[in-house]
Design a protein around this motif. Structure first.
Motif, PDB file in Angstrom:
ATOM      1  N   GLU A  27      94.913  95.875  66.166  1.00  0.00           N
ATOM      2  CA  GLU A  27      94.560  96.525  67.419  1.00  0.00           C
ATOM      3  C   GLU A  27      93.251  97.320  67.263  1.00  0.00           C
ATOM      4  O   GLU A  27      92.323  97.183  68.057  1.00  0.00           O
ATOM      5  CB  GLU A  27      95.713  97.441  67.866  1.00  0.00           C
ATOM      6  N   ALA A  28      93.179  98.141  66.213  1.00  0.00           N
ATOM      7  CA  ALA A  28      91.981  98.979  66.017  1.00  0.00           C
ATOM      8  C   ALA A  28      90.748  98.101  65.777  1.00  0.00           C
ATOM      9  O   ALA A  28      89.666  98.398  66.288  1.00  0.00           O
ATOM     10  CB  ALA A  28      92.183  99.944  64.854  1.00  0.00           C
ATOM     11  N   GLU A  61      98.639  97.788  63.796  1.00  0.00           N
ATOM     12  CA  GLU A  61      97.668  98.861  64.073  1.00  0.00           C
ATOM     13  C   GLU A  61      96.261  98.426  63.674  1.00  0.00           C
ATOM     14  O   GLU A  61      95.285  98.683  64.388  1.00  0.00           O
ATOM     15  CB  GLU A  61      98.047 100.128  63.290  1.00  0.00           C
ATOM     16  N   VAL A 106      89.651 108.566  71.310  1.00  0.00           N
ATOM     17  CA  VAL A 106      89.050 107.817  72.432  1.00  0.00           C
ATOM     18  C   VAL A 106      89.202 108.561  73.744  1.00  0.00           C
ATOM     19  O   VAL A 106      88.380 108.419  74.641  1.00  0.00           O
ATOM     20  CB  VAL A 106      89.733 106.438  72.593  1.00  0.00           C
ATOM     21  N   SER A 107      90.284 109.336  73.862  1.00  0.00           N
ATOM     22  CA  SER A 107      90.619 109.819  75.205  1.00  0.00           C
ATOM     23  C   SER A 107      90.274 111.286  75.410  1.00  0.00           C
ATOM     24  O   SER A 107      90.163 112.074  74.464  1.00  0.00           O
ATOM     25  CB  SER A 107      92.110 109.587  75.465  1.00  0.00           C
ATOM     26  N   LYS A 166      93.555 106.948  68.441  1.00  0.00           N
ATOM     27  CA  LYS A 166      93.817 106.866  69.893  1.00  0.00           C
ATOM     28  C   LYS A 166      93.391 108.160  70.579  1.00  0.00           C
ATOM     29  O   LYS A 166      92.788 108.135  71.652  1.00  0.00           O
ATOM     30  CB  LYS A 166      95.297 106.586  70.148  1.00  0.00           C
ATOM     31  N   SER A 210      90.173  95.268  67.020  1.00  0.00           N
ATOM     32  CA  SER A 210      89.758  94.650  68.293  1.00  0.00           C
ATOM     33  C   SER A 210      88.929  95.606  69.142  1.00  0.00           C
ATOM     34  O   SER A 210      88.268  95.186  70.090  1.00  0.00           O
ATOM     35  CB  SER A 210      90.986  94.163  69.074  1.00  0.00           C
ATOM     36  N   TRP A 211      88.953  96.906  68.831  1.00  0.00           N
ATOM     37  CA  TRP A 211      88.172  97.885  69.606  1.00  0.00           C
ATOM     38  C   TRP A 211      86.695  97.836  69.254  1.00  0.00           C
ATOM     39  O   TRP A 211      85.869  98.428  69.960  1.00  0.00           O
ATOM     40  CB  TRP A 211      88.689  99.313  69.379  1.00  0.00           C
ATOM     41  N   GLY A 212      86.369  97.212  68.147  1.00  0.00           N
ATOM     42  CA  GLY A 212      84.952  96.986  67.818  1.00  0.00           C
ATOM     43  C   GLY A 212      84.270  98.087  67.040  1.00  0.00           C
ATOM     44  O   GLY A 212      83.057  98.020  66.817  1.00  0.00           O
ATOM     45  N   ALA A 213      85.007  99.116  66.630  1.00  0.00           N
ATOM     46  CA  ALA A 213      84.343 100.238  65.939  1.00  0.00           C
ATOM     47  C   ALA A 213      84.944 100.511  64.564  1.00  0.00           C
ATOM     48  O   ALA A 213      84.644 101.536  63.961  1.00  0.00           O
ATOM     49  CB  ALA A 213      84.437 101.501  66.802  1.00  0.00           C
TER      50      ALA A 213
END
Ligand code: G3P
Length: 226
Positions: A15-16, A12, A204-205, A201, A18-21
């Motif tokens: 992955e997080a 986790e 973001v959506s 997650k 890699s989102w850049g924030a």
């Protein structure tokens, strides 16, 4: 507002990140137990998180006396330069926080629920204070109201002298259960929200984003076939 991930799960975190924030990570004994963590691997695990994340990583002391918390804190802080020692808000924790802060070791005071606890944590030299939202909601009290009180109370006073390594105290909205908790915490001016990966997650959506994207893609197909 900055975002921390509230997890000990390396997948986790990777992955997080890699989102850049992602600005940091918070862990606690329950989160480490949840991933099947073993005592012997704990320090290596924290070291690995510290390599992945370019920001503060909270690792919690499980000691109950001030001397043992200080000892734990020094050991944890030696793992990596970005370790923050998480200490429970209690008398022994306050005393240990003062010692660690005086040594330049940043402390995140956790299990903080009330304004007096937060103010004491700040006076004891905490670099971060973590008021919990969701656990208030769990007992049918309003965690967001409590967080708002903590933000107001801390901002009523000048803690500019209260720095660890020159950095100012910050409030971490913790025990976050929803994107709305994040929205409300940001509107109150909480400095940081530490969120589980599931909440990140959801942040973001939005269904309108999905719907908009779908129609853009369909229309672009028309352009290609025109
Ligand atoms: O890291 C402390 C806090 O965020 C724990 O949250 O969901 O166990 O109440 P929760």
């Amino acid at each position: 507002m900055k975002f921390f991930l509230d997890t000990a799960d390396l997948a986790e975190i990777e992955e997080a990140a890699s989102w850049g924030a992602l600005a940091g990570v918070t862990t606690n004994p329950s989160l480490y137990a949840r991933i099947g963590g073993k005592l012997a691997d704990f320090e290596n695990h924290i070291a690995r998180i510290c390599e992945i994340v370019d920001g503060p990583v909270s690792a919690e002391s499980v000691a109950m006396t001030r001397d043992e918390i200080v000892e734990d804190g020094r050991r944890l802080a030696a793992i990596a330069p970005n370790v923050v020692v998480k200490v429970p808000t209690m008398v022994e924790g306050l005393a240990a926080t003062r010692t660690l802060a005086d040594e330049g070791i940043p402390v995140n005071m956790t299990l903080c629920f009330t304004v007096p606890q937060a103010l004491l944590a700040a006076r004891a030299g905490a670099r971060y204070i973590s008021p919990f939202i969701g656990r208030f909601d769990d007992i049918s009290e309003d965690g967001l109201d409590q967080l708002a009180n903590v933000v107001d109370a801390i901002n009523n006073y000048d803690f500019t002298d209260n720095t660890v390594n020159g950095e100012k105290i910050e409030i971490i909205a913790a025990s976050v259960r929803s994107a709305n908790h994040v929205t409300q915490a940001a509107l109150m001016g909480a400095d940081i929200a530490t969120v589980p990966f599931g909440v990140l997650k959801k942040m973001v959506s939005h269904p309108l984003t999905d719907r908009g994207l779908e129609s853009f893609m369909k229309d672009w197909e028309k352009v290609q076939n025109a």
